[in-house]
Enzyme design. Structure first.
Site, PDB file in Angstrom:
ATOM      1  N   GLY A  52       0.810  -1.143  -0.052  1.00  0.00           N
ATOM      2  CA  GLY A  52      -0.064  -0.028   0.059  1.00  0.00           C
ATOM      3  C   GLY A  52       0.857   1.262  -0.012  1.00  0.00           C
ATOM      4  O   GLY A  52       2.205   0.952  -0.169  1.00  0.00           O
ATOM      5  N   GLU A  53       0.429   2.387   0.290  1.00  0.00           N
ATOM      6  CA  GLU A  53       1.319   3.576   0.597  1.00  0.00           C
ATOM      7  C   GLU A  53       1.705   3.856   1.859  1.00  0.00           C
ATOM      8  O   GLU A  53       0.923   4.026   2.746  1.00  0.00           O
ATOM      9  CB  GLU A  53       0.423   4.730   0.037  1.00  0.00           C
ATOM     10  CG  GLU A  53       1.358   5.921  -0.574  1.00  0.00           C
ATOM     11  CD  GLU A  53       2.080   6.683   0.295  1.00  0.00           C
ATOM     12  OE1 GLU A  53       3.208   6.665   0.233  1.00  0.00           O
ATOM     13  OE2 GLU A  53       1.629   6.952   1.397  1.00  0.00           O
ATOM     14  N   SER A  54       2.874   3.570   2.344  1.00  0.00           N
ATOM     15  CA  SER A  54       3.347   3.489   3.437  1.00  0.00           C
ATOM     16  C   SER A  54       3.159   4.522   4.262  1.00  0.00           C
ATOM     17  O   SER A  54       2.794   4.472   5.647  1.00  0.00           O
ATOM     18  CB  SER A  54       4.866   3.196   3.570  1.00  0.00           C
ATOM     19  OG  SER A  54       5.759   4.171   2.796  1.00  0.00           O
ATOM     20  N   CYS A  83       6.050  -5.268   0.187  1.00  0.00           N
ATOM     21  CA  CYS A  83       6.183  -4.046  -0.246  1.00  0.00           C
ATOM     22  C   CYS A  83       6.115  -2.998   0.631  1.00  0.00           C
ATOM     23  O   CYS A  83       7.129  -3.022   1.336  1.00  0.00           O
ATOM     24  CB  CYS A  83       4.946  -3.805  -1.242  1.00  0.00           C
ATOM     25  SG  CYS A  83       5.344  -2.424  -2.607  1.00  0.00           S
ATOM     26  N   ARG A 115      12.284   3.521  -0.701  1.00  0.00           N
ATOM     27  CA  ARG A 115      11.108   3.391  -1.219  1.00  0.00           C
ATOM     28  C   ARG A 115      11.097   3.772  -2.793  1.00  0.00           C
ATOM     29  O   ARG A 115      11.969   4.652  -3.346  1.00  0.00           O
ATOM     30  CB  ARG A 115      10.188   4.521  -0.535  1.00  0.00           C
ATOM     31  CG  ARG A 115      10.097   4.450   0.844  1.00  0.00           C
ATOM     32  CD  ARG A 115       8.994   5.492   1.388  1.00  0.00           C
ATOM     33  NE  ARG A 115       9.178   6.618   0.755  1.00  0.00           N
ATOM     34  CZ  ARG A 115       8.126   7.657   1.337  1.00  0.00           C
ATOM     35  NH1 ARG A 115       7.412   7.290   2.213  1.00  0.00           N
ATOM     36  NH2 ARG A 115       8.356   8.690   0.854  1.00  0.00           N
ATOM     37  N   ILE A 142       5.204  -3.715  -7.985  1.00  0.00           N
ATOM     38  CA  ILE A 142       4.521  -2.566  -8.236  1.00  0.00           C
ATOM     39  C   ILE A 142       5.093  -1.294  -7.435  1.00  0.00           C
ATOM     40  O   ILE A 142       4.907  -1.307  -6.129  1.00  0.00           O
ATOM     41  CB  ILE A 142       2.918  -2.870  -7.903  1.00  0.00           C
ATOM     42  CG1 ILE A 142       2.638  -3.897  -8.904  1.00  0.00           C
ATOM     43  CG2 ILE A 142       2.016  -1.674  -8.002  1.00  0.00           C
ATOM     44  CD1 ILE A 142       1.012  -4.553  -8.217  1.00  0.00           C
ATOM     45  N   ARG A 143       5.502  -0.196  -8.069  1.00  0.00           N
ATOM     46  CA  ARG A 143       5.997   0.823  -7.192  1.00  0.00           C
ATOM     47  C   ARG A 143       6.858   0.293  -6.187  1.00  0.00           C
ATOM     48  O   ARG A 143       6.614   0.927  -5.055  1.00  0.00           O
ATOM     49  CB  ARG A 143       4.977   1.834  -6.891  1.00  0.00           C
ATOM     50  CG  ARG A 143       4.447   2.538  -7.958  1.00  0.00           C
ATOM     51  CD  ARG A 143       3.284   3.548  -7.586  1.00  0.00           C
ATOM     52  NE  ARG A 143       3.957   4.346  -6.781  1.00  0.00           N
ATOM     53  CZ  ARG A 143       3.309   5.023  -5.633  1.00  0.00           C
ATOM     54  NH1 ARG A 143       2.096   4.944  -5.252  1.00  0.00           N
ATOM     55  NH2 ARG A 143       4.047   6.035  -4.733  1.00  0.00           N
ATOM     56  N   HIS A 178       4.926  -8.651  -4.472  1.00  0.00           N
ATOM     57  CA  HIS A 178       3.522  -9.255  -4.111  1.00  0.00           C
ATOM     58  C   HIS A 178       3.456 -10.378  -4.234  1.00  0.00           C
ATOM     59  O   HIS A 178       2.823 -10.779  -5.353  1.00  0.00           O
ATOM     60  CB  HIS A 178       2.644  -8.158  -4.667  1.00  0.00           C
ATOM     61  CG  HIS A 178       2.463  -6.803  -4.297  1.00  0.00           C
ATOM     62  ND1 HIS A 178       1.703  -6.244  -3.228  1.00  0.00           N
ATOM     63  CD2 HIS A 178       3.113  -5.654  -4.814  1.00  0.00           C
ATOM     64  CE1 HIS A 178       2.097  -4.916  -3.229  1.00  0.00           C
ATOM     65  NE2 HIS A 178       2.779  -4.574  -3.857  1.00  0.00           N
ATOM     66  N   GLU A 180       1.218 -12.524  -3.147  1.00  0.00           N
ATOM     67  CA  GLU A 180      -0.203 -12.541  -3.093  1.00  0.00           C
ATOM     68  C   GLU A 180      -1.069 -12.737  -4.490  1.00  0.00           C
ATOM     69  O   GLU A 180      -1.962 -13.163  -4.673  1.00  0.00           O
ATOM     70  CB  GLU A 180      -0.899 -11.679  -2.132  1.00  0.00           C
ATOM     71  CG  GLU A 180      -1.082 -10.093  -2.541  1.00  0.00           C
ATOM     72  CD  GLU A 180       0.165  -9.633  -2.417  1.00  0.00           C
ATOM     73  OE1 GLU A 180      -0.045  -8.228  -2.769  1.00  0.00           O
ATOM     74  OE2 GLU A 180       1.253  -9.909  -2.039  1.00  0.00           O
TER      75      GLU A 180
END
Length: 197
Positions: A52-54, A83, A115, A142-143, A178, A180
């Site tokens: 997610g966005e940390s 991530c 990051r 992903i990013r 990721h 999952e």
């Protein structure tokens, strides 16, 4: 057995399904619970910290949940971070563009994470990655951050162009990709090697 998934942002449902698939494969029943408050940590056998966005995740937790989570992990709760989860678990975090971030972290693992190492969303990619003890997995970045340095008790399970996409230390597993989204092999390994031991 109860496995928690930090449920503030990220691939929550995908992690829940991967845990269920893994427990079936290993032949035991698991209850997967969503962790949103410190009290949700009680009675867990392990926890997943999704991507997610940390900085957003830290703000949503008000820091209180993360501090309780840190205490539980330091007391032996097995944890797997993917991530942004890997970012939280690091002792040192930097940003590819701005350098020092000052963001809240758990500061648990002997590693430095950068990051957004690979750039923006359009620089996201997939590849086959061999993980020691797990085998080949399809890794989706992903990013993604990158673990660029490890020391002390941290050990790499894989290497990619001078970075470490998978690192283990004691009861903790950090992944910059990721799993999952493509496989339950990593979750199965987490349950077998860190939770059930």
């Amino acid at each position: 057995m109860r496995i928690g998934v930090l449920a503030l942002q990220g691939d929550i449902e995908e992690h829940e399904q991967a845990i269920r698939d893994s427990s079936r494969s290993l032949g035991f029943k698991v209850d997967v619970v969503r962790v949103k408050r410190p009290g949700d940590l009680k009675g867990l056998s392990g926890i997943l910290i999704p991507g997610g966005e940390s900085t957003t995740i830290w703000k949503l937790s008000q820091g209180e949940l993360m501090l309780a989570l840190r205490d539980e992990i330091l007391n032996g709760l097995p944890a797997m971070g993917t991530c942004a989860g890997a970012i939280f678990m690091a002792k040192e975090v930097k940003d590819r563009v701005v350098g020092e971030t000052g963001q809240g972290i758990l500061g648990l693992m002997d590693m430095t994470v950068i990051r957004n190492y690979y750039g923006r969303q359009r620089e996201s990619f997939e590849m086959d990655l061999n993980l020691e003890g797990i085998g080949s997995v399809r890794a989706v970045f992903i990013r993604a951050p990158a673990i660029v340095r490890i020391w002390g008790k941290a050990n790499a399970l894989s290497e990619l162009n001078g970075t470490y996409p998978a690192v283990i230390q004691d009861n903790m597993l950090a992944l910059t990709f990721h799993p999952e989204l493509t496989t339950s092999k990593v979750h199965e390994w987490f349950l077998r090697e860190l939770v059930l031991k």
